[in-house]
Design a protein around this motif. Structure first.
Motif, mmCIF file in Angstrom:
data_model
loop_
_atom_site.group_PDB
_atom_site.id
_atom_site.type_symbol
_atom_site.label_atom_id
_atom_site.label_comp_id
_atom_site.label_asym_id
_atom_site.label_seq_id
_atom_site.Cartn_x
_atom_site.Cartn_y
_atom_site.Cartn_z
ATOM 1 N N THR A 213 43.969 35.708 36.332
ATOM 2 C CA THR A 213 43.213 34.919 37.307
ATOM 3 C C THR A 213 42.656 33.667 36.635
ATOM 4 O O THR A 213 41.967 33.750 35.622
ATOM 5 C CB THR A 213 42.065 35.770 37.900
ATOM 6 O OG1 THR A 213 42.646 36.747 38.767
ATOM 7 C CG2 THR A 213 41.088 34.927 38.711
ATOM 8 N N GLN A 219 44.952 36.072 43.085
ATOM 9 C CA GLN A 219 44.234 37.329 43.315
ATOM 10 C C GLN A 219 43.856 37.488 44.791
ATOM 11 O O GLN A 219 44.027 38.571 45.367
ATOM 12 C CB GLN A 219 42.981 37.396 42.440
ATOM 13 C CG GLN A 219 42.217 38.707 42.634
ATOM 14 C CD GLN A 219 41.381 39.104 41.436
ATOM 15 O OE1 GLN A 219 41.289 38.367 40.450
ATOM 16 N NE2 GLN A 219 40.768 40.272 41.513
ATOM 17 N N GLY A 237 42.525 41.616 38.595
ATOM 18 C CA GLY A 237 42.641 40.275 38.029
ATOM 19 C C GLY A 237 42.023 40.219 36.646
ATOM 20 O O GLY A 237 40.899 40.675 36.432
ATOM 21 N N SER A 239 40.593 37.737 34.120
ATOM 22 C CA SER A 239 40.149 36.341 34.047
ATOM 23 C C SER A 239 40.513 35.729 32.700
ATOM 24 O O SER A 239 40.362 36.351 31.654
ATOM 25 C CB SER A 239 38.635 36.258 34.233
ATOM 26 O OG SER A 239 38.201 34.947 33.890
ATOM 27 N N VAL A 251 36.948 34.577 44.519
ATOM 28 C CA VAL A 251 37.993 35.353 45.204
ATOM 29 C C VAL A 251 37.495 35.771 46.593
ATOM 30 O O VAL A 251 38.228 35.687 47.582
ATOM 31 C CB VAL A 251 38.432 36.578 44.357
ATOM 32 C CG1 VAL A 251 39.366 37.489 45.138
ATOM 33 C CG2 VAL A 251 39.117 36.112 43.068
#
Ligand SMILES: Cc1ncc(COP(=O)(O)O)c(C=O)c1O
Length: 352
Positions: A213, A219, A237, A239, A251
């Motif tokens: 992500t 996502q 996800g 990051s 998100v």
């Protein structure tokens, strides 16, 4: 979810204007050797690095849904922003030139790589994109709030010269500027449906999908797809840049916009936005030994090249989450390879 709601969503997506930019479906297969090495769930890979435009990646999928809006608004200049070695910026430029739209890329120096014609910057140059470099400060992220004002200044120059300018936010994720609908996320709802057809043909429903992500709409799209089409599938996800809290919020915002866009049932106070931020490690775009090791490991086991900024960190996360028992033997996990391999080359000094 009733079959009617599933059918309605699939019909809605099929009716979208879409420019044919990629090869679909992207391939999917089981990672036999990595599965055996890690001793946990079956690991499958969805090759969105093989979408086919330029060097492939998730952004081309999003651009299939974004470019029709750019063309409908008759833009002749497209301005977007990102970090220096951005896959988004390069793929956007590649999509633009196919339609005679001039790409203008505002690239923020977020880490120590030089702005030399290497990796994605080389490709941007070959595509004839106009590039404006901006300082962002080490470790600083190219957020909507931080970048939009600087980008609008560049757009204003072109407008003053009589151009019809379309500004797209970084990653085609959070609706803003001229992309006022979450078209990038819609593309990833479609990607989830595409993957589900492949897993069902292979005889299973995935327990989880794992991906990187960076701006949020991969996502958001996958999550909305899962909610409607396969609620048993968790979307995880990893990051590469921002905190868990920040991405959960981004998100959520993109999912809500996508729910409105697609007319799916809104989910209040969602608990299914799963973001892990501990694999950012030394920071966004920082290539360390752990990154080099995972790239070598997956390449040598499977012949698949991860990128040094996104998919390597997501795979580090996947390996660790298996070690921690978050994913278990008997489960099936699909790893989305979202592209980004051109960034290997400017990072060569950190990789060998
Ligand atoms: C290779 C690659 N993977 C994953 C991502 C993350 O996708 P998203 O921006 O939709 O979160 C990006 C872009 O940010 C990317 O370039």
């Amino acid at each position: 979810m009733t079959p009617d709601k599933k059918t309605a969503l699939l019909e809605r997506i099929a009716a979208y204007p879409r420019q044919d930019l990629i090869h679909r479906p992207t391939p999917m297969r089981k990672l036999e050797r990595m599965t055996a090495e890690l001793g946990g769930p079956e690991i499958w890979i969805k090759r969105d690095d093989l979408t086919g435009m330029a060097f492939g990646g998730n952004k081309s999928r999003k651009l299939e849904f974004i470019m029709p809006d750019v063309l409908a608004k008759k833009a002749d200049v497209l301005v977007t922003w990102a970090s220096l070695q951005s896959n988004w910026a390069m793929q956007t430029a590649a999509a633009c030139v196919r339609y005679g739209v001039q790409p203008v890329l505002v690239l923020f120096k977020t880490y120590d790589l030089p702005p030399e014609p290497d990796g994605n910057i080389l490709l941007d140059r070959l595509l004839g994109a106009e590039i404006r470099f901006k300082e962002a400060g080490k470790g600083k992220l190219v957020t909507q709030a931080g970048a939009l004002a600087a980008v609008e200044e560049v757009a204003a120059e072109y407008r003053a010269a009589g151009k019809n300018v379309y500004v797209i936010p970084v990653g085609g994720s959070v609706p803003a500027a001229d992309m006022d609908r979450p078209l990038g996320a819609v593309a990833y709802v479609a990607a989830f449906a595409e993957m589900l057809e492949q897993t069902r043909a292979a005889g299973f429903t995935p327990d989880a999908v794992v991906h990187s992500t960076g701006s949020g709409s991969t996502q958001a799209g996958l999550l909305l797809g899962a909610r409607v089409l396969s609620p048993a599938t968790r979307v995880v996800g990893i990051s590469v840049s921002d905190s868990k809290d920040a991405f959960t919020e981004i998100v959520r915002e993109v999912v809500e916009a996508t729910e409105r866009e697609l007319g799916t049932d809104p989910v209040k106070a969602p608990k299914d936005i799963l973001v892990f931020d501990e694999y950012i490690r030394d920071g966004y775009g920082i290539v360390n030994k752990e990154v080099a090791d995972i790239i070598r490991r997956v390449f040598r086991a499977e012949g698949i090249v991860l990128d040094p900024v996104y998919t390597s960190k997501a795979f580090i996360g996947l390996v660790d989450l298996i070690a921690r028992g978050y994913f278990k033997r008997g489960e099936r996990v699909v790893f989305f390879h979202t592209g980004g391999t051109p960034a290997l080359f400017p990072n060569r000094a950190f990789l060998v």
